[in-house]
Design a protein around this motif. Sequence first.
Motif, short mmCIF file in Angstrom:
data_model
loop_
_atom_site.label_atom_id
_atom_site.label_comp_id
_atom_site.label_asym_id
_atom_site.label_seq_id
_atom_site.Cartn_x
_atom_site.Cartn_y
_atom_site.Cartn_z
N LEU A 525 0.83 -1.20 0.00
CA LEU A 525 0.00 0.00 0.00
C LEU A 525 0.86 1.25 0.00
N GLU A 526 1.96 1.26 0.78
CA GLU A 526 2.84 2.41 0.80
C GLU A 526 3.43 2.67 -0.58
N LYS A 527 3.86 1.61 -1.25
CA LYS A 527 4.45 1.77 -2.59
C LYS A 527 3.42 2.30 -3.57
N ARG A 528 2.18 1.80 -3.48
CA ARG A 528 1.14 2.27 -4.40
C ARG A 528 0.81 3.74 -4.16
N LEU A 529 0.80 4.15 -2.89
CA LEU A 529 0.51 5.55 -2.58
C LEU A 529 1.64 6.45 -3.06
N LEU A 530 2.88 6.00 -2.88
CA LEU A 530 4.03 6.81 -3.31
C LEU A 530 4.11 6.92 -4.83
N ALA A 531 3.51 5.96 -5.55
CA ALA A 531 3.51 6.04 -7.01
C ALA A 531 2.72 7.25 -7.50
N ASP A 532 1.80 7.77 -6.66
CA ASP A 532 1.08 9.01 -6.95
C ASP A 532 0.34 8.95 -8.28
N THR A 533 -0.33 7.80 -8.49
CA THR A 533 -1.04 7.60 -9.76
C THR A 533 -2.40 6.99 -9.49
N CYS A 534 -3.44 7.58 -10.07
CA CYS A 534 -4.79 7.03 -9.93
C CYS A 534 -4.86 5.70 -10.67
N GLU A 535 -5.33 4.67 -9.99
CA GLU A 535 -5.39 3.33 -10.58
C GLU A 535 -6.63 3.14 -11.44
N LEU A 536 -7.45 4.19 -11.58
CA LEU A 536 -8.61 4.13 -12.46
C LEU A 536 -8.39 4.91 -13.75
N CYS A 537 -7.87 6.13 -13.63
CA CYS A 537 -7.73 6.96 -14.83
C CYS A 537 -6.29 7.35 -15.13
N GLY A 538 -5.35 7.04 -14.23
CA GLY A 538 -3.95 7.35 -14.47
C GLY A 538 -3.55 8.78 -14.12
N SER A 539 -4.44 9.56 -13.54
CA SER A 539 -4.13 10.95 -13.21
C SER A 539 -3.11 11.02 -12.06
N HIS A 540 -2.35 12.11 -12.02
CA HIS A 540 -1.36 12.34 -10.96
C HIS A 540 -1.76 13.51 -10.07
N GLU A 541 -2.98 13.99 -10.20
CA GLU A 541 -3.40 15.16 -9.44
C GLU A 541 -4.28 14.75 -8.26
N TYR A 542 -3.97 15.28 -7.09
CA TYR A 542 -4.77 15.08 -5.87
C TYR A 542 -5.06 13.59 -5.64
N VAL A 543 -3.99 12.81 -5.58
CA VAL A 543 -4.15 11.35 -5.42
C VAL A 543 -4.42 11.03 -3.95
N GLU A 544 -5.41 10.17 -3.69
CA GLU A 544 -5.76 9.73 -2.34
C GLU A 544 -6.23 8.28 -2.38
N THR A 576 -8.38 -1.45 -0.58
CA THR A 576 -7.92 -0.10 -0.90
C THR A 576 -7.80 0.07 -2.40
N LEU A 577 -7.96 1.30 -2.84
CA LEU A 577 -7.80 1.64 -4.25
C LEU A 577 -7.24 3.05 -4.32
N ILE A 578 -6.13 3.23 -5.04
CA ILE A 578 -5.52 4.55 -5.19
C ILE A 578 -6.28 5.29 -6.29
N THR A 579 -6.84 6.44 -5.95
CA THR A 579 -7.65 7.19 -6.92
C THR A 579 -7.26 8.66 -6.88
N CYS A 580 -7.62 9.35 -7.94
CA CYS A 580 -7.54 10.81 -7.89
C CYS A 580 -8.81 11.32 -7.20
N ARG A 581 -8.83 12.58 -6.87
CA ARG A 581 -9.97 13.11 -6.13
C ARG A 581 -11.25 13.04 -6.95
N LYS A 582 -11.16 13.24 -8.27
CA LYS A 582 -12.36 13.20 -9.11
C LYS A 582 -12.96 11.80 -9.12
N CYS A 583 -12.13 10.77 -9.32
CA CYS A 583 -12.64 9.40 -9.32
C CYS A 583 -13.18 9.01 -7.95
N HIS A 584 -12.52 9.47 -6.90
CA HIS A 584 -12.99 9.17 -5.55
C HIS A 584 -14.35 9.81 -5.29
#
Length: 599
Positions: A525-544, A576-584
Amino acid sequence: MRSAEQVLGIIQERGKRGLPLEDLYRQLYNPNLYLKAYGKIYRNAGAMTKGATTETVDGMALSKIKAIIDALRFERYHWTPVRRTYIEKPHSTKLRPLGLPSWSDKLLQEVMRLLLEAYYEPQFSCSSHGFRPQRGCHTALSDIYDKWTGTTWFIEGDIAQCFDSLDHQVLLSILREKIHDGRFLRLIATLLQAGYLEDWRYHATLSGCPQGSILSPVLANIYLDKLDTFVETELLPAYTRGRGHRRRSNPAYASLQARARRLRRAGQWRQARQHRRQMQQLPSLDPTDPGYRRMHYLRYADDWLIGFIGPRSEAEEIKQRVKEFLRDTLKLTLSETKTLLTHARSERAHFLGYEIAVEQADHKHDRRGHRSINGQIGLRVPKRVIRAKCHPYLQRGKPIHRRERIDDSVYTIIAQFQQEYRGLVEYYQLAVNCSQLRRLKWVMEQSLTKTLAHKLRISVPQVYKRYGTMLETPEGRRKGLQVVVERGGNKKPLVACWGGISLARRSKVILHDQLPFPWSQRSELEKRLLADTCELCGSHEYVEVHHIRALKDLQLRGRAAKPPWVLIMAARHRKTLITCRKCHNDIHAGRADGHHLLE
């Protein structure tokens, strides 16, 4: 910047050497520690539970870590009052208060806990077993079983409302002895005084550390380590005599032994055997030897137990001295109703859910004809525990089906019954009368088969015919119940079993799931969060991070197509799923089916 493992390793080494900690507050600026803390606590059941605010682990982002560090850097971090709720207290009609902090407070407390545990753990007493890595109830009970042979008196101690009564000034003075960092101590002081909300009314905390707080267990251990030190440095030397020597021989036993020896030499075997039988009704060593005293001590959280070999008067002195130390030095009070003096051979002490006594059976002999169990510690399952565990499955003394589980699947019903039974058996596996749990097994099995019969509208014999099987166990083949749920693709089938759990006593227990200092490398999970990439759309903005409470929440009802985020989480078998704020926001706003399960 150092990794979390390097920081904790350096602090641990200072703890081993007994060196004071300086500049500890600056370690709270290290984001790697927060990632480590996040990887440890995001799975906790309370991570999705709201405190006094709406904040939970859902929506966790690197920006939250940065905000916490920025607030700490300028000493502007404010603890949120915890939301107080009440839970049932075992074997009591009273309720136990439980504090629910906000998510940011939990994260920061976990970082502080990692730092304090790394430093203090090497310095804690070996007599302390509660809330410590590689220690637990079983290690405490094994210690009693292995080392407390021959105990005459048990002193059962319980501190009244320990977590609620910890004196803030005493705690801070204890921390100040080793931690030479005013900012870190002020942070702890403001945490202790943050207060709580009950029925949405604010209450100040003038003493105590709220139960439910991540930092409470380690602070309580630091506080009560003073009790461990007092007992080990003052009471143990004062009430231990004849170190390295045995008790003197019992004159009556020695006289019979010499007489039997002379009769054997004279060929009078029958009379010699009679004298030997009389010998075995007497202790071989003098139980009143004034030159022999032994004292043992053990603590688990706020419960402690002392074993003493000596007269009752000295046992009373020990109890009184502990009471005075707690009152005068630590400002704590012993619970008079729970602090008992118990004769080890004629009565049973109660500790960690077990009954503890010293065995006495002159008629039980080993192969040499010697008495085999006298003086040994006996750990037992209390009868009241068996009765209490059987009660939910009985009505008017007979097993009955569990109506609330009929709507569950057959797989779930069998798995739940097995899980409950296995948990109890594994906890009481050190008991000499572990086999008494056969009564519970029979009651639960009858309840299980009747529950399945009601669900499937068949008879109990038909349940056995449909699901009965022979289970392979380390002890051989055993009768049981089993259901297999086939799954599509290359997935393995789901298998739930009932039975096959041995009731044989185990004298040694190894805590496989606990490591001394579990500071592994970065989690997935730490590695996925540090990748800073939305796992749905690939965005790098406001990742959570999007969190769900349980994987079963992904099992959406109906035949409608499942949204992509559900398919991804189900395929990975992750909550858990890494997403950008829009997808979340789309997930929570209902622009994807099944969002209502996650609210």
